[in-house]
Design a protein around this motif. Structure first.
Motif, PDB file in Angstrom:
ATOM      1  N   ASP A  74     -20.947 -34.733 -32.367  1.00  0.00           N
ATOM      2  CA  ASP A  74     -19.658 -34.350 -31.799  1.00  0.00           C
ATOM      3  C   ASP A  74     -18.494 -34.786 -32.685  1.00  0.00           C
ATOM      4  N   LEU A  75     -18.748 -35.793 -33.543  1.00  0.00           N
ATOM      5  CA  LEU A  75     -17.690 -36.360 -34.366  1.00  0.00           C
ATOM      6  C   LEU A  75     -18.269 -36.872 -35.679  1.00  0.00           C
ATOM      7  N   ILE A  76     -17.579 -36.579 -36.770  1.00  0.00           N
ATOM      8  CA  ILE A  76     -17.904 -37.130 -38.083  1.00  0.00           C
ATOM      9  C   ILE A  76     -16.754 -38.051 -38.465  1.00  0.00           C
ATOM     10  N   VAL A  77     -17.062 -39.273 -38.906  1.00  0.00           N
ATOM     11  CA  VAL A  77     -16.046 -40.226 -39.341  1.00  0.00           C
ATOM     12  C   VAL A  77     -16.257 -40.489 -40.828  1.00  0.00           C
ATOM     13  N   ILE A  78     -15.190 -40.275 -41.611  1.00  0.00           N
ATOM     14  CA  ILE A  78     -15.246 -40.407 -43.063  1.00  0.00           C
ATOM     15  C   ILE A  78     -14.038 -41.204 -43.537  1.00  0.00           C
ATOM     16  N   GLY A  79     -14.263 -42.124 -44.460  1.00  0.00           N
ATOM     17  CA  GLY A  79     -13.160 -42.837 -45.096  1.00  0.00           C
ATOM     18  C   GLY A  79     -12.646 -42.007 -46.254  1.00  0.00           C
ATOM     19  N   HIS A  80     -11.346 -42.058 -46.488  1.00  0.00           N
ATOM     20  CA  HIS A  80     -10.791 -41.246 -47.570  1.00  0.00           C
ATOM     21  C   HIS A  80      -9.681 -41.997 -48.287  1.00  0.00           C
ATOM     22  N   HIS A  81      -9.715 -41.912 -49.582  1.00  0.00           N
ATOM     23  CA  HIS A  81      -8.646 -42.395 -50.455  1.00  0.00           C
ATOM     24  C   HIS A  81      -8.667 -41.491 -51.673  1.00  0.00           C
ATOM     25  N   CYS A 113     -13.967 -48.453 -37.889  1.00  0.00           N
ATOM     26  CA  CYS A 113     -13.347 -47.573 -36.893  1.00  0.00           C
ATOM     27  C   CYS A 113     -14.431 -46.814 -36.113  1.00  0.00           C
ATOM     28  N   GLY A 114     -15.391 -46.266 -36.839  1.00  0.00           N
ATOM     29  CA  GLY A 114     -16.495 -45.540 -36.197  1.00  0.00           C
ATOM     30  C   GLY A 114     -17.326 -46.436 -35.300  1.00  0.00           C
ATOM     31  N   ALA A 115     -17.543 -47.677 -35.732  1.00  0.00           N
ATOM     32  CA  ALA A 115     -18.303 -48.633 -34.917  1.00  0.00           C
ATOM     33  C   ALA A 115     -17.568 -48.934 -33.615  1.00  0.00           C
ATOM     34  N   ASP A 169     -20.499 -37.929 -27.712  1.00  0.00           N
ATOM     35  CA  ASP A 169     -21.773 -38.549 -27.359  1.00  0.00           C
ATOM     36  C   ASP A 169     -22.589 -38.929 -28.588  1.00  0.00           C
ATOM     37  N   ARG A 170     -22.364 -38.230 -29.685  1.00  0.00           N
ATOM     38  CA  ARG A 170     -23.162 -38.430 -30.903  1.00  0.00           C
ATOM     39  C   ARG A 170     -22.205 -38.442 -32.094  1.00  0.00           C
ATOM     40  N   ILE A 171     -22.184 -39.576 -32.827  1.00  0.00           N
ATOM     41  CA  ILE A 171     -21.251 -39.769 -33.934  1.00  0.00           C
ATOM     42  C   ILE A 171     -22.013 -39.927 -35.242  1.00  0.00           C
ATOM     43  N   LEU A 172     -21.499 -39.265 -36.287  1.00  0.00           N
ATOM     44  CA  LEU A 172     -22.039 -39.420 -37.635  1.00  0.00           C
ATOM     45  C   LEU A 172     -21.005 -40.154 -38.476  1.00  0.00           C
ATOM     46  N   LEU A 173     -21.370 -41.327 -38.975  1.00  0.00           N
ATOM     47  CA  LEU A 173     -20.509 -42.109 -39.848  1.00  0.00           C
ATOM     48  C   LEU A 173     -20.979 -41.888 -41.279  1.00  0.00           C
ATOM     49  N   CYS A 174     -20.067 -41.529 -42.166  1.00  0.00           N
ATOM     50  CA  CYS A 174     -20.397 -41.331 -43.577  1.00  0.00           C
ATOM     51  C   CYS A 174     -19.902 -42.562 -44.319  1.00  0.00           C
ATOM     52  N   TYR A 175     -20.800 -43.214 -45.063  1.00  0.00           N
ATOM     53  CA  TYR A 175     -20.466 -44.505 -45.659  1.00  0.00           C
ATOM     54  C   TYR A 175     -20.774 -44.521 -47.145  1.00  0.00           C
ATOM     55  N   ASP A 176     -19.807 -45.049 -47.940  1.00  0.00           N
ATOM     56  CA  ASP A 176     -20.000 -45.098 -49.387  1.00  0.00           C
ATOM     57  C   ASP A 176     -19.691 -46.466 -49.995  1.00  0.00           C
ATOM     58  N   ALA A 177     -19.505 -47.493 -49.170  1.00  0.00           N
ATOM     59  CA  ALA A 177     -19.295 -48.882 -49.593  1.00  0.00           C
ATOM     60  C   ALA A 177     -17.950 -49.138 -50.268  1.00  0.00           C
ATOM     61  N   THR A 178     -17.036 -48.185 -50.255  1.00  0.00           N
ATOM     62  CA  THR A 178     -15.689 -48.410 -50.767  1.00  0.00           C
ATOM     63  C   THR A 178     -14.860 -49.087 -49.675  1.00  0.00           C
ATOM     64  N   PRO A 179     -13.694 -49.630 -50.015  1.00  0.00           N
ATOM     65  CA  PRO A 179     -12.836 -50.197 -48.962  1.00  0.00           C
ATOM     66  C   PRO A 179     -12.504 -49.157 -47.881  1.00  0.00           C
ATOM     67  N   GLU A 180     -12.258 -47.918 -48.298  1.00  0.00           N
ATOM     68  CA  GLU A 180     -11.974 -46.849 -47.328  1.00  0.00           C
ATOM     69  C   GLU A 180     -13.198 -46.570 -46.461  1.00  0.00           C
ATOM     70  N   GLY A 181     -14.350 -46.604 -47.077  1.00  0.00           N
ATOM     71  CA  GLY A 181     -15.595 -46.401 -46.338  1.00  0.00           C
ATOM     72  C   GLY A 181     -15.834 -47.501 -45.318  1.00  0.00           C
ATOM     73  N   ARG A 182     -15.531 -48.740 -45.700  1.00  0.00           N
ATOM     74  CA  ARG A 182     -15.691 -49.873 -44.774  1.00  0.00           C
ATOM     75  C   ARG A 182     -14.723 -49.754 -43.596  1.00  0.00           C
ATOM     76  N   LEU A 183     -13.498 -49.335 -43.884  1.00  0.00           N
ATOM     77  CA  LEU A 183     -12.514 -49.138 -42.821  1.00  0.00           C
ATOM     78  C   LEU A 183     -12.986 -48.056 -41.846  1.00  0.00           C
ATOM     79  N   ALA A 184     -13.479 -46.960 -42.380  1.00  0.00           N
ATOM     80  CA  ALA A 184     -13.990 -45.879 -41.540  1.00  0.00           C
ATOM     81  C   ALA A 184     -15.219 -46.332 -40.755  1.00  0.00           C
ATOM     82  N   LEU A 185     -16.072 -47.132 -41.388  1.00  0.00           N
ATOM     83  CA  LEU A 185     -17.259 -47.644 -40.716  1.00  0.00           C
ATOM     84  C   LEU A 185     -16.860 -48.521 -39.529  1.00  0.00           C
TER      85      LEU A 185
END
Length: 144
Positions: free
Chosen positions: A106-113, A23-25, A5-21
């Motif tokens: 309920d969910l944290i979405v993070i890009g990782h490389h 996906c989270g969206a 019901d509630r998602i936290l997207l962690c964003y750092d402007a990297t390509p991995e971060g954009r992909l995670a963003l």
């Protein structure tokens, strides 16, 4: 009731971060979840010296982190997702776990490389530190 019901997207402007963003969206749209976006200025690697040059560099880096948050909110808006933006200063693990707990996500979405922003805290045992400190699911979007 949706599983997330509630998602936290962690964003750092990297390509991995954009992909995670992205996906989270997509998840936020499909689940009609309340969405939060976190950008962190991790100042834990700054020296304790306070000279004019390091002070100016600190301000430039802090401004870049604030711009990252604005960029993430703009991307989400373009994809049809309304999100509440959060800006934090400090250690990434501390800030992510603190905000996740206070928002009761309920969910944290993070890009990782391995060479991305989060690599500094993800190496070694740090991944376990985050997982041990949150009581929700964590999705790591990995860019090969």
């Amino acid at each position: 009731m949706a599983p997330f019901d509630r998602i936290l997207l962690c964003y750092d402007a990297t390509p991995e971060g954009r992909l995670a963003l992205r996906c989270g969206a997509a998840l936020a749209q499909q689940l009609h979840a309340e969405t939060h976006l976190l950008a962190i200025f991790d100042c834990t690697y700054w020296s304790s010296g306070v000279d004019v040059l390091s002070s100016m560099k600190f301000e430039v880096d802090e401004q870049a982190a604030r711009e990252t948050l604005r960029e993430g909110i703009d991307w989400l808006r373009a994809w049809g997702v309304t999100a509440t933006g959060h800006y934090s200063v400090g250690n990434a693990i501390d800030q992510i776990s603190r905000l996740a707990d206070s928002l009761k996500v309920d969910l944290i979405v993070i890009g990782h490389h391995p060479h991305g922003f989060f690599a500094r805290w993800w190496m070694g045992e740090n991944h376990a530190l985050l997982l041990d400190r949150v009581s929700c699911a964590v999705l790591f979007e990995v860019d090969d």
